[in-house]
Design an enzyme around this catalytic site. Structure first.
Site, PDB file in Angstrom:
ATOM      1  N   LYS A 176       0.877  -1.184   0.000  1.00 35.84           N
ATOM      2  CA  LYS A 176       0.000   0.000   0.000  1.00 35.84           C
ATOM      3  C   LYS A 176       0.908   1.226   0.000  1.00 35.84           C
ATOM      4  O   LYS A 176       1.460   1.590   1.023  1.00 35.84           O
ATOM      5  CB  LYS A 176      -0.892  -0.019   1.250  1.00 35.84           C
ATOM      6  N   GLU A 251       8.063   0.629  11.935  1.00 37.74           N
ATOM      7  CA  GLU A 251       9.217   1.535  11.814  1.00 37.74           C
ATOM      8  C   GLU A 251       8.651   2.942  11.838  1.00 37.74           C
ATOM      9  O   GLU A 251       8.062   3.384  10.855  1.00 37.74           O
ATOM     10  CB  GLU A 251       9.948   1.302  10.486  1.00 37.74           C
ATOM     11  N   CYS A 286      12.986   9.764   8.830  1.00 37.29           N
ATOM     12  CA  CYS A 286      12.770   9.316  10.216  1.00 37.29           C
ATOM     13  C   CYS A 286      14.043   9.429  11.031  1.00 37.29           C
ATOM     14  O   CYS A 286      14.017   9.682  12.222  1.00 37.29           O
ATOM     15  CB  CYS A 286      12.303   7.869  10.208  1.00 37.29           C
ATOM     16  N   GLU A 387       8.012  15.215  16.681  1.00 40.35           N
ATOM     17  CA  GLU A 387       8.681  15.076  15.395  1.00 40.35           C
ATOM     18  C   GLU A 387       8.073  16.083  14.396  1.00 40.35           C
ATOM     19  O   GLU A 387       6.858  16.123  14.230  1.00 40.35           O
ATOM     20  CB  GLU A 387       8.489  13.657  14.852  1.00 40.35           C
TER      21      GLU A 387
HETATM   22  P1  NAD Z   1       1.647   8.126   7.924  1.00 36.35           P
HETATM   23  O1  NAD Z   1       1.635   7.316   9.169  1.00 36.35           O
HETATM   24  O2  NAD Z   1       0.733   9.261   7.810  1.00 36.35           O
HETATM   25  O3  NAD Z   1       1.357   7.207   6.652  1.00 36.35           O
HETATM   26  C1  NAD Z   1       2.157   6.093   6.327  1.00 36.35           C
HETATM   27  C2  NAD Z   1       1.343   5.115   5.502  1.00 36.35           C
HETATM   28  O4  NAD Z   1       0.280   4.628   6.314  1.00 36.35           O
HETATM   29  C3  NAD Z   1       0.695   5.731   4.257  1.00 36.35           C
HETATM   30  O5  NAD Z   1       0.731   4.792   3.211  1.00 36.35           O
HETATM   31  C4  NAD Z   1      -0.738   5.957   4.707  1.00 36.35           C
HETATM   32  O6  NAD Z   1      -1.670   5.956   3.672  1.00 36.35           O
HETATM   33  C5  NAD Z   1      -0.949   4.759   5.624  1.00 36.35           C
HETATM   34  N1  NAD Z   1      -2.025   4.936   6.602  1.00 36.35           N
HETATM   35  C6  NAD Z   1      -2.477   6.084   7.152  1.00 36.35           C
HETATM   36  N2  NAD Z   1      -3.499   5.838   7.989  1.00 36.35           N
HETATM   37  C7  NAD Z   1      -3.689   4.501   7.971  1.00 36.35           C
HETATM   38  C8  NAD Z   1      -4.590   3.630   8.621  1.00 36.35           C
HETATM   39  N3  NAD Z   1      -5.515   4.088   9.471  1.00 36.35           N
HETATM   40  N4  NAD Z   1      -4.506   2.310   8.376  1.00 36.35           N
HETATM   41  C9  NAD Z   1      -3.574   1.823   7.542  1.00 36.35           C
HETATM   42  N5  NAD Z   1      -2.700   2.591   6.879  1.00 36.35           N
HETATM   43  C10 NAD Z   1      -2.752   3.920   7.096  1.00 36.35           C
HETATM   44  O7  NAD Z   1       3.168   8.562   7.722  1.00 36.35           O
HETATM   45  P2  NAD Z   1       3.765   9.518   6.578  1.00 36.35           P
HETATM   46  O8  NAD Z   1       3.334  10.900   6.877  1.00 36.35           O
HETATM   47  O9  NAD Z   1       3.532   8.954   5.236  1.00 36.35           O
HETATM   48  O10 NAD Z   1       5.323   9.343   6.850  1.00 36.35           O
HETATM   49  C11 NAD Z   1       5.994  10.070   7.812  1.00 36.35           C
HETATM   50  C12 NAD Z   1       6.273   9.266   9.049  1.00 36.35           C
HETATM   51  O11 NAD Z   1       6.946   8.046   8.701  1.00 36.35           O
HETATM   52  C13 NAD Z   1       7.199   9.986   9.992  1.00 36.35           C
HETATM   53  O12 NAD Z   1       6.734   9.862  11.303  1.00 36.35           O
HETATM   54  C14 NAD Z   1       8.519   9.252   9.804  1.00 36.35           C
HETATM   55  O13 NAD Z   1       9.403   9.363  10.898  1.00 36.35           O
HETATM   56  C15 NAD Z   1       8.074   7.867   9.560  1.00 36.35           C
HETATM   57  N6  NAD Z   1       9.097   7.062   8.901  1.00 36.35           N
HETATM   58  C16 NAD Z   1       9.743   6.098   9.617  1.00 36.35           C
HETATM   59  C17 NAD Z   1      10.767   5.369   9.032  1.00 36.35           C
HETATM   60  C18 NAD Z   1      11.518   4.317   9.807  1.00 36.35           C
HETATM   61  O14 NAD Z   1      12.232   3.525   9.182  1.00 36.35           O
HETATM   62  N7  NAD Z   1      11.430   4.278  11.122  1.00 36.35           N
HETATM   63  C19 NAD Z   1      11.130   5.627   7.711  1.00 36.35           C
HETATM   64  C20 NAD Z   1      10.447   6.625   7.001  1.00 36.35           C
HETATM   65  C21 NAD Z   1       9.427   7.335   7.609  1.00 36.35           C
END
Ligand code: NAD
Length: 485
Positions: A176, A251, A286, A387
């Protein structure tokens, strides 16, 4: 609409399809706000079809054996490289990240496929001397259907490097992608369709609520691998537990410290602080070290140098190789970043550089934020706790090691930390006490091959990028053979 790719389909069961609901999501170029394409808005019926296709395919995929799966992953990687330039250009337009460093993303994705292909024969079990005379051993079996949910900062890299382990372990996957930057996933759908058996690799685009949540809730999906925010990660744990017993790895975000000791040359610390912020993707990483913890004796020199360096970062067109910082990924993320900057000012942090939209012709439209520096940040302020996931660096001061550690550990996240010290005893004294999953000493930023990456506290559960990730997509089965003679 000024389309940047002709690819327009998701991949379900080996077929390129649109959503059953017939709905679409516009893709916006964050640098110009122009519509550059659209992606199917997948729904629960699309998810169900993808999960069923994955469920039908995994036994045969597992059955062909590790060598054949490894060869298929390598072939997938070669086909991705054939379209690398196209993927790169679409990804840059769709994410707002700058082109020069993004060249590495496609390569890193393919490296991930090759790495796990090379680990094929490590999918092994144990023999255990449980009783004398009998034979006790374990084998590793795939879960079957794995869900992989991807964030917006490196969509194509995560959709490839971070599905390789699950595929190698004999699972079929449903990916997804992030709804604001899914165009590269549509290209990947075409490539995967040619490279992998039907149903083994599925892509369902759509929103988190429309496609992500049904995927998490689907009872056949036993294993969920998520990269994204802490908030969504917690929601996923809740949703997963409501529908079935599942293995979930997360993650999540970071508020990562870079701790600089007094014996380090301020110029070195300035370079590290800039590198650690990942300005080339607008700080949207992240692992970004967004809290700079300076010993009081070097505070003034480092801050003065940082103000100068940050103000000189070339913000501009992400497609221009000379740009050092691009546009924030989406309107939603742009509003969030500005909200964090406003909160920092309200809480009394001292704005030293940036803080708003850059001026000039190129910035009239688009989601632009200047690289921003706050000084005199206190742990009680929101900017020290939350963050930002944007180009905002906070500087804090310490005088004793205990103080530095207390500040470093005073958030509910613990993903990465960087420590700069010439005295190796200082470096290790700090490293031992920092509650973070990935530590750099006298460097910052790189992920090293095979080193397990992941967070402590609310930054996540589980580790990715090493052999642990591949084994985490297997379940152990224990065999006990009674010797009758
Ligand atoms: P997000 O949590 O908003 O979305 C991530 C994914 O989850 C997207 O595909 C989104 O559509 C999906 N999603 C959202 N709501 C959902 C739900 N209710 N059920 C299932 N899926 C859902 O995150 P973002 O804004 O896309 O990314 C930024 C975040 O990701 C930051 O907090 C960043 O630190 C983190 N991140 C972590 C790592 C790591 O390796 N630890 C790497 C990259 C980004």
């Amino acid at each position: 609409m000024n389309r940047v790719t002709t690819a327009s389909h998701m991949l379900i069961g080996g077929e390129l399809v649109t959503s059953e609901g017939g709905e679409w999501i516009d893709s916006i170029d964050p640098a110009t706000e122009a519509v550059i394409g659209r992606v199917p808005a997948g729904n629960d019926r699309d998810v169900a079809r993808a999960v069923e296709a994955a469920d039908r395919s995994w036994e045969a995929w597992n059955g062909i054996g590790v060598a054949a799966r490894a060869e298929a992953l390598r072939a997938f990687g070669r086909k991705i490289l054939d379209r690398a330039q196209e993927l790169l250009e679409v990804e840059v337009r769709d994410t707002g990240n700058t082109i020069a460093p993004m060249r590495g993303d496609v390569r890193t994705g393919v490296d991930g496929l090759n790495y796990y292909a090379g680990l094929a024969y490590e999918l092994k079990g144990d023999t255990i001397p449980a009783t004398p005379g009998n034979l006790h051993f374990t084998v590793r079996e795939p879960y079957g259907v794995v869900a992989r949910i991807v964030p917006f900062n490196h969509p194509v890299m995560f959709a490839t490097a971070r599905t390789a382990a699950a595929l190698m372990a004999g699972n079929s996957v449903v990916v997804k992608p992030p709804e604001t930057s899914s165009l590269s996933a549509l290209i990947l759908s075409e490539i995967a369709r040619e490279a992998l058996p039907p149903g083994v690799f599925n892509i369902v685009t759509g929103t988190g609520v429309g496609a992500g949540a049904p995927l998490v809730r689907h009872p056949t999906v036993k294993r969920i691998a998520f990269i994204g925010s802490v908030e969504t990660g917690m929601a996923i744990q809740r949703m997963a537990a409501e529908s079935a017993v599942k293995h979930v790895t997360l993650e999540l975000g970071g508020k990562n410290p870079l701790i600089a000791f007094p014996d380090v040359d301020p110029a070195t610390v300035i370079d590290a602080a800039i590198a650690g912020m990942n300005f080339s993707w607008q700080g949207q990483s992240c692992g970004s070290t967004s809290r700079l913890l300076l010993h009081e004796s070097i505070y003034d020199a480092v801050v003065a140098g940082l103000v100068e360096r940050i103000s000189k970062i070339r913000v501009g067109d992400p497609m221009d190789p000379a740009s050092q910082m691009g546009a924030i990924n989406s309107k939603g993320q742009y509003d969030k970043v500005l909200g964090h900057i406003a909160a920092a000012r309200e809480d009394g942090a001292r704005l030293l550089a940036g803080g708003g939209r850059p001026e000039g012709e190129g910035f009239r439209r688009g989601f632009w934020v200047q690289p921003t520096l706050f000084g005199d940040v206190e742990q009680s302020m929101r900017i020290a706790q939350q963050e930002v996931f944007g180009p905002v660096l906070s500087v804090m001061k310490w005088s004793t090691l205990d103080q530095a550690i207390a500040i470093a550990n005073a958030t509910d996240m613990g993903l990465t930390a960087s420590i700069y010290a010439n005295d190796i005893d200082d470096a290790f004294a700090a490293a031992r006490r920092v509650r973070a999953g990935y530590i750099w000493i006298n460097s910052v930023g790189p992920h090293y091959p095979a080193m397990p990456y992941g967070g402590m506290k609310n930054s996540g559960t589980g580790r990715e990028e090493g052999i642990e990730e591949m084994l985490s997509y297997t379940e152990q089965k224990a065999y006990n053979l009674a010797m009758r003679k």
